[in-house]
Scaffold this motif. Sequence first.
Motif, short mmCIF file in Angstrom:
data_model
loop_
_atom_site.label_atom_id
_atom_site.label_comp_id
_atom_site.label_asym_id
_atom_site.label_seq_id
_atom_site.Cartn_x
_atom_site.Cartn_y
_atom_site.Cartn_z
N ASN A 16 0.93 -1.21 0.22
CA ASN A 16 -0.25 -0.03 -0.17
C ASN A 16 1.26 0.82 0.05
OD1 ASN A 16 -2.09 -1.31 -0.09
ND2 ASN A 16 -2.51 -1.13 2.25
N ASN A 17 1.94 1.09 1.14
CA ASN A 17 2.78 2.31 1.23
C ASN A 17 3.51 2.92 -0.63
OD1 ASN A 17 1.71 2.70 3.44
ND2 ASN A 17 4.24 2.04 4.62
N MET A 18 4.14 1.44 -1.29
CA MET A 18 4.66 1.60 -2.58
C MET A 18 3.57 2.14 -3.07
SD MET A 18 7.52 -1.56 -2.02
CE MET A 18 6.19 -2.24 -3.01
N TYR A 19 2.44 1.61 -3.21
CA TYR A 19 1.31 2.45 -4.14
C TYR A 19 1.57 3.90 -3.75
CZ TYR A 19 -3.32 2.56 -6.40
OH TYR A 19 -4.53 3.25 -7.01
N LEU A 22 4.52 5.65 -5.51
CA LEU A 22 3.94 5.16 -6.87
C LEU A 22 2.67 7.01 -7.60
CD1 LEU A 22 5.17 3.82 -9.83
CD2 LEU A 22 2.97 2.04 -9.40
N THR A 23 1.91 5.74 -7.17
CA THR A 23 0.06 6.91 -8.08
C THR A 23 0.13 8.29 -7.12
OG1 THR A 23 -1.21 6.13 -5.99
CG2 THR A 23 -0.17 4.73 -8.21
N GLY A 24 0.44 8.15 -5.62
CA GLY A 24 0.52 9.93 -5.01
C GLY A 24 -0.79 9.49 -4.23
N LEU A 25 -1.49 8.23 -5.02
CA LEU A 25 -2.73 7.98 -3.95
C LEU A 25 -3.08 7.20 -3.75
CD1 LEU A 25 -4.52 8.27 -7.62
CD2 LEU A 25 -5.04 10.29 -5.66
N TRP A 26 -4.28 7.00 -2.45
CA TRP A 26 -3.87 5.53 -1.35
C TRP A 26 -5.27 4.77 -2.12
CZ3 TRP A 26 -1.47 3.51 1.83
CH2 TRP A 26 -1.94 2.87 3.13
N PRO A 27 -4.09 3.37 -1.80
CA PRO A 27 -4.82 2.08 -2.75
C PRO A 27 -6.81 2.45 -2.56
CG PRO A 27 -3.55 1.04 -1.71
CD PRO A 27 -3.56 2.90 -1.23
N PHE A 28 -7.66 2.61 -3.90
CA PHE A 28 -8.93 2.73 -3.87
C PHE A 28 -9.41 4.06 -2.63
CE2 PHE A 28 -8.31 -2.38 -2.07
CZ PHE A 28 -8.42 -2.79 -3.58
N TYR A 29 -8.68 5.28 -3.25
CA TYR A 29 -9.11 6.44 -3.46
C TYR A 29 -10.59 7.13 -3.55
CZ TYR A 29 -7.78 6.88 -8.42
OH TYR A 29 -8.46 6.72 -9.48
N VAL A 36 -16.67 -0.58 2.89
CA VAL A 36 -17.17 -1.32 0.99
C VAL A 36 -15.47 -1.50 0.69
CG1 VAL A 36 -16.77 -0.17 -1.08
CG2 VAL A 36 -18.57 0.01 0.73
N THR A 37 -14.20 -0.62 1.20
CA THR A 37 -13.00 -0.69 1.02
C THR A 37 -12.51 -2.47 1.79
OG1 THR A 37 -12.22 1.10 1.08
CG2 THR A 37 -10.53 -0.20 1.29
N ALA A 47 -6.21 -2.89 -5.31
CA ALA A 47 -6.89 -1.77 -6.46
C ALA A 47 -5.76 -1.28 -8.09
CB ALA A 47 -5.56 -0.25 -5.83
N TYR A 48 -6.83 -0.53 -8.89
CA TYR A 48 -6.20 -0.46 -10.48
C TYR A 48 -4.41 0.48 -9.60
CZ TYR A 48 -6.24 1.95 -14.58
OH TYR A 48 -5.74 1.68 -16.19
N ILE A 49 -3.92 -0.65 -10.64
CA ILE A 49 -2.32 0.31 -10.83
C ILE A 49 -2.72 0.42 -12.77
CG2 ILE A 49 -0.17 -0.10 -11.59
CD1 ILE A 49 -0.67 -1.71 -8.57
N ASP A 50 -2.54 1.79 -12.89
CA ASP A 50 -2.19 1.99 -14.25
C ASP A 50 -1.27 1.48 -15.57
OD1 ASP A 50 -1.73 3.29 -17.15
OD2 ASP A 50 -2.90 5.08 -15.81
N GLU A 51 -1.39 0.97 -16.18
CA GLU A 51 -0.31 0.15 -16.91
C GLU A 51 0.55 1.09 -17.48
OE1 GLU A 51 0.48 -3.20 -18.12
OE2 GLU A 51 -1.53 -3.35 -16.25
N ARG A 52 0.15 2.50 -17.61
CA ARG A 52 1.61 3.03 -18.36
C ARG A 52 2.51 2.99 -17.19
NH1 ARG A 52 -2.31 8.50 -19.51
NH2 ARG A 52 -3.13 7.49 -17.61
N TYR A 53 2.61 2.63 -15.81
CA TYR A 53 3.89 2.54 -14.74
C TYR A 53 4.85 1.25 -15.26
CZ TYR A 53 0.69 6.00 -11.52
OH TYR A 53 0.47 7.36 -11.46
N ARG A 54 3.72 0.98 -15.34
CA ARG A 54 4.78 -0.57 -16.71
C ARG A 54 5.76 0.22 -17.70
NH1 ARG A 54 2.94 -5.40 -14.76
NH2 ARG A 54 0.66 -4.96 -13.65
N GLN A 55 5.73 0.86 -18.26
CA GLN A 55 6.54 1.29 -19.68
C GLN A 55 6.92 3.00 -19.12
OE1 GLN A 55 2.78 1.63 -21.97
NE2 GLN A 55 2.38 -0.43 -21.84
#
Length: 100
Positions: A16-19, A22-29, A36-37, A47-55
């Motif tokens: 979660n901290n690495m997320y 990486l994103t500047g957001l908390w998982p399930f923001y 619900v979370t 949580a969703y990880i944008d595929e662009r982070y892989r590239q």
Amino acid sequence: AVKELDEKIDIFSFGNNMYSLLTGLWPFYVEDDDGVTQGKLINGTIAYIDERYRQRSFAERKLVEFIEKSWLFDPEERVSIFEIVDLLREAVQENSHLNR
């Protein structure tokens, strides 16, 4: 039956901290309701990880890999902190070879 928690929950939290790094957001923001979370997590949703982070960069790609290994639903399959340390060392070495 409720499983006892061990250090593998800390690895999940580390993911979660690495997320967040990486994103500047908390998982399930987008969720305002902790219930619900929690339900999503119990059902194995991550949580969703944008595929662009892989590239975009080596560092972002590696962070995604670490996050995914930290978020494995089955704690027995989740990486240990020692494996994370080894993966980080390998990433540093691989990165130093890329920058030569």
